[in-house]
Structures are given as structure tokens and as C-alpha cells.
Design a protein around this motif. Sequence first.
Motif, mmCIF file in Angstrom:
data_model
loop_
_atom_site.group_PDB
_atom_site.id
_atom_site.type_symbol
_atom_site.label_atom_id
_atom_site.label_comp_id
_atom_site.label_asym_id
_atom_site.label_seq_id
_atom_site.Cartn_x
_atom_site.Cartn_y
_atom_site.Cartn_z
ATOM 1 N N LEU A 5 0.812 -1.214 0.000
ATOM 2 C CA LEU A 5 0.000 0.000 0.000
ATOM 3 C C LEU A 5 0.852 1.273 0.000
ATOM 4 C CD1 LEU A 5 -2.821 -0.976 2.529
ATOM 5 C CD2 LEU A 5 -2.917 -0.952 0.023
ATOM 6 N N VAL A 36 -9.680 0.673 -0.348
ATOM 7 C CA VAL A 36 -8.721 -0.408 -0.580
ATOM 8 C C VAL A 36 -9.440 -1.692 -0.966
ATOM 9 C CG1 VAL A 36 -7.002 -1.904 0.545
ATOM 10 C CG2 VAL A 36 -6.932 0.571 0.904
ATOM 11 N N LEU A 42 -7.725 3.678 3.069
ATOM 12 C CA LEU A 42 -6.617 4.490 3.553
ATOM 13 C C LEU A 42 -7.146 5.898 3.767
ATOM 14 C CD1 LEU A 42 -3.769 3.325 1.154
ATOM 15 C CD2 LEU A 42 -3.815 2.967 3.627
ATOM 16 N N LEU A 63 -4.436 2.767 7.448
ATOM 17 C CA LEU A 63 -5.471 1.847 6.982
ATOM 18 C C LEU A 63 -6.475 1.589 8.095
ATOM 19 C CD1 LEU A 63 -6.271 -0.047 4.568
ATOM 20 C CD2 LEU A 63 -4.988 -1.848 5.778
#
Length: 240
Positions: A5, A36, A42, A63
Amino acid sequence: MSAELAPARTSIAQACRVLAARGLADGILGHISLRVDGRRLLVRCRGPEERGLAFTTDADIRLVDLDGEEGAPGELDGGYTPPNELPLHTEVLRSRPDVAAVVHAHPPDVVAADLAGIAIRPIVGAFDIPGTRLAAGGVPVHPRGVLIRDRRLAAEMVASMADRPVVVLRAHGLTSAAESVEQAVLQAISVDRLARLSLRVVSAGGTLVDIPDADMAELPDLGAGFNTATAWRHELARLG
């Protein structure tokens, strides 16, 4: 934090700095999120040494799930907390499968124009083609100047927004939603630009007039490569 990520965290952090550089979120308020998967996103969080959006780093992008809990072990370590208005993001993502990114900002000119009774309208043409098309489709106004801190208040905002990409929040700011972080930020910039021009025209004694249908029909679609990719490279270059 998950290495896969990392590019998305960087993109969101850059976008936060773009918002600040453009004056849409030049203090400690405002945030950006990116879907996501079906349950996680996020989002720009606040840490123990919060300094504002202009100084956002990748570490500020955390996250979480749709309920505000950490989306993976350690994501909220170090004193990081999701924004109070996280429901503003999550309710849009719950209700709009077409949306992947949500921007919330506090542009002063957008707030001032709305409070003055000035709607966001397609008053320009080739000056800003994407912005003109957005305005022509309508920019709704959510009439409550509240902190959107729970799902009930967020659902009210989503109802005001309907299926539009941007909603003005009276006495508050705006919310912009799109398929990408870049597009969501560029939409917010266009709405702010139209609000600023409208205020200038009115303050100079002029009258706001939508561009003619014939002119609107002549405006070409320059494509995502120009409207988004090139425009975004410009915004990042402005950061220095």
C-alpha cells in the motif's frame, strides 16, 4: 505497515499537500481517503505531532475499516487517530460503488460564495472545460454547517450529494468523490476556481451568466490523459 500500500499512501499524502498548496485546506482541517477493498480504506489521520495538511507525510496515511477501527495490526500505533469526520468518507464509500476516493476540504471562497447565495454555475468555457462540465451537471449544497461526525449526519450529506461528484457543505466546505484521488482533488480545485471567479464578477458589479448551449456543445473532451494525468503532474510540480 503493508509495503503493497506504500504507493497509495504516497499518492494520498501528495494530494493532501496539493490541497494545502491550492489554499483549499491550508490549516489543520481536511482529509482524503481511498478505498482499498470492500471493508477498508486508507485515510489521512492525525498523529501526535500534527502540523496540518501542507506537511502531510506517508506515515500520516493509515489503513482503517468502515467503522474506524484499524484495518491491519499496528495501523493506528504511535498515537494516530482517524479524523472526527471519518463517517463523511465511509458513508460515501458505502453508498457509492462508483467512488474510490473522497476529498473533504475547507475552501474559503467556496464557503463565501455559497453564503452569499452564489451557486456554482458554468460561467466559463474553455477557461476550465472539466470544471464547466461539472458545474453544468449541477453542484448541490448540503444545508447544514455541522461536523459530520456520525453515520446519521453523513447519510444526510450523502442524500444532498445524490449522484453528483461534488457537494458544497454550507458554512463548512466541500466533499468531492471520484474514481481516483487525483480526479477528486482536481474536481475540488475546479469548484474553488469557479467560486472565486464568481465572487470577483459579483464584487465588480457584474452579473453571472451561464455560457450559451452552443458554446457548451463546442467544448471538446480532451481526455483523461490531459485533464487528469497532465493536470496532476502540474499540481505535483507546483509543490516543488
